[in-house]
Design a protein around this motif. Structure first.
Motif, short mmCIF file in Angstrom:
data_model
loop_
_atom_site.label_atom_id
_atom_site.label_comp_id
_atom_site.label_asym_id
_atom_site.label_seq_id
_atom_site.Cartn_x
_atom_site.Cartn_y
_atom_site.Cartn_z
N GLY A 148 0.84 -1.18 0.00
CA GLY A 148 0.00 0.00 0.00
C GLY A 148 0.88 1.24 0.00
N VAL A 149 0.25 2.38 0.00
CA VAL A 149 0.98 3.65 0.01
C VAL A 149 0.31 4.58 1.01
N VAL A 150 1.11 5.14 1.93
CA VAL A 150 0.62 6.18 2.83
C VAL A 150 0.98 7.53 2.23
N ILE A 151 0.07 8.50 2.39
CA ILE A 151 0.24 9.81 1.76
C ILE A 151 -0.05 10.90 2.77
N VAL A 152 0.79 11.93 2.76
CA VAL A 152 0.56 13.15 3.53
C VAL A 152 0.82 14.33 2.61
N ASP A 153 0.38 15.50 3.05
CA ASP A 153 0.60 16.69 2.22
C ASP A 153 1.61 17.63 2.87
N GLU A 166 -1.47 14.01 -9.09
CA GLU A 166 -1.36 13.30 -10.37
C GLU A 166 0.06 12.74 -10.55
N GLU A 167 1.07 13.57 -10.23
CA GLU A 167 2.46 13.11 -10.32
C GLU A 167 2.72 12.00 -9.31
N LEU A 168 2.13 12.12 -8.13
CA LEU A 168 2.30 11.08 -7.11
C LEU A 168 1.74 9.75 -7.62
N ALA A 169 0.55 9.78 -8.18
CA ALA A 169 -0.05 8.55 -8.69
C ALA A 169 0.85 7.91 -9.75
N GLU A 170 1.33 8.70 -10.67
CA GLU A 170 2.20 8.17 -11.72
C GLU A 170 3.52 7.66 -11.14
N GLY A 220 3.00 4.46 -9.17
CA GLY A 220 2.35 3.35 -9.86
C GLY A 220 0.95 3.06 -9.37
N ILE A 221 0.26 4.11 -8.93
CA ILE A 221 -1.10 3.99 -8.39
C ILE A 221 -2.10 4.42 -9.46
N ASN A 222 -3.27 3.78 -9.49
CA ASN A 222 -4.33 4.17 -10.41
C ASN A 222 -4.71 5.63 -10.14
N ARG A 223 -4.48 6.49 -11.11
CA ARG A 223 -4.64 7.94 -10.95
C ARG A 223 -6.09 8.34 -10.66
N GLU A 224 -7.03 7.86 -11.46
CA GLU A 224 -8.43 8.26 -11.31
C GLU A 224 -8.97 7.84 -9.94
N ASN A 225 -8.66 6.62 -9.53
CA ASN A 225 -9.14 6.14 -8.23
C ASN A 225 -8.54 6.95 -7.10
N LEU A 226 -7.24 7.23 -7.18
CA LEU A 226 -6.59 8.00 -6.12
C LEU A 226 -7.22 9.39 -6.01
N LEU A 227 -7.40 10.07 -7.13
CA LEU A 227 -7.98 11.42 -7.09
C LEU A 227 -9.40 11.39 -6.53
N ALA A 228 -10.16 10.36 -6.88
CA ALA A 228 -11.52 10.22 -6.35
C ALA A 228 -11.51 9.96 -4.84
N VAL A 266 -4.45 18.58 0.66
CA VAL A 266 -4.66 19.61 -0.35
C VAL A 266 -3.41 20.43 -0.67
N LYS A 267 -2.47 20.52 0.26
CA LYS A 267 -1.35 21.44 0.10
C LYS A 267 -0.11 20.71 -0.43
N ALA A 268 0.36 21.16 -1.58
CA ALA A 268 1.60 20.62 -2.15
C ALA A 268 2.79 21.09 -1.31
N PRO A 269 3.86 20.34 -1.32
CA PRO A 269 4.05 19.06 -2.01
C PRO A 269 3.35 17.93 -1.26
N PHE A 270 3.24 16.80 -1.98
CA PHE A 270 2.64 15.60 -1.41
C PHE A 270 3.75 14.56 -1.24
N TYR A 271 3.65 13.79 -0.17
CA TYR A 271 4.66 12.80 0.15
C TYR A 271 4.02 11.42 0.20
N ALA A 272 4.72 10.43 -0.35
CA ALA A 272 4.20 9.07 -0.39
C ALA A 272 5.28 8.10 0.07
N GLN A 273 4.84 7.05 0.74
CA GLN A 273 5.75 6.03 1.23
C GLN A 273 5.07 4.67 1.08
N VAL A 274 5.78 3.72 0.52
CA VAL A 274 5.25 2.37 0.36
C VAL A 274 5.18 1.71 1.73
#
Length: 183
Positions: free
Chosen positions: A87-92, A117-121, A124-132, A160-168
């Motif tokens: 999975g991926v945890v995300i913070v802003d 959008e850049e985070l999803a790409e 390797g996460i499905n972009r549309e699902n993540l944004l939804a 909501v606030k960039a940048p966004f951070y992701a960790q597997v």
């Protein structure tokens, strides 16, 4: 692990010194059934380090699948069973522990992105699902609603606030809650 509990075999496995599983091998000769829930553990970064403290966890399809405040072993079980062990945890950009983010970026376990959008790409996460999911999450926060899976709104923050951070996030197994069936 592959034989006794194959769904955990791809996670980070950590046992006590000397814990070899020999007792389970011995029991095969006696045809004694094993019972229980398999293993117990938590979820960690891919290098076994701590995860960023986030209540937004998605599978690789970009979908939330659990109340992120559940007990650690529940997170571990659901990461394995519902998200194929990844999975991926995300913070802003409002995340307060900047030192933790910088350290994770330097180690390569946390990635920084200018947009979701850049985070999803990049992850390797499905972009549309993540944004939804982010939209649904942020709307629930704005409306002071409990989120899916019973996540209380007071335990979340906007994304909501960039940048966004992701960790597997991957499962870490450190014990068993499997035992012998007795009468």
């Amino acid at each position: 692990m592959k034989e006794l509990d194959p769904e955990y075999a791809e996670g980070v496995i950590q046992t006590n010194g000397g814990a070899t599983g020999d007792a389970y091998e011995l029991l095969k000769d006696f045809d004694i059934p094993l019972v229980g829930e398999g293993t117990m553990g938590t979820i960690v970064a891919s290098n076994r380090s701590a995860l960023v403290n986030s209540n937004f966890l998605v599978d690789m399809n970009g979908k939330r699948f659990i109340n992120e405040t559940n007990a650690k072993y529940v997170l571990q079980h659901d990461l394995i069973r519902k998200a194929n062990s990844k999975g991926v945890v995300i913070v802003d950009g409002t995340y307060e522990d900047k030192d933790f983010l910088i350290e994770g970026i330097e180690k390569g376990t946390i990635k920084e992105f200018a947009t979701l959008e850049e985070l999803a790409e990049g992850m390797g996460i499905n972009r549309e699902n993540l944004l939804a999911e982010v939209q649904k999450y942020n709307t629930a926060v704005a409306n002071n609603d409990t989120l899916d899976f019973g996540l209380p709104v007071e335990k979340v923050q906007y994304l909501v606030k960039a940048p966004f951070y992701a960790q597997v996030a991957v499962p870490r197994t450190f014990g068993t809650i499997t035992g012998l069936q007795v009468n």
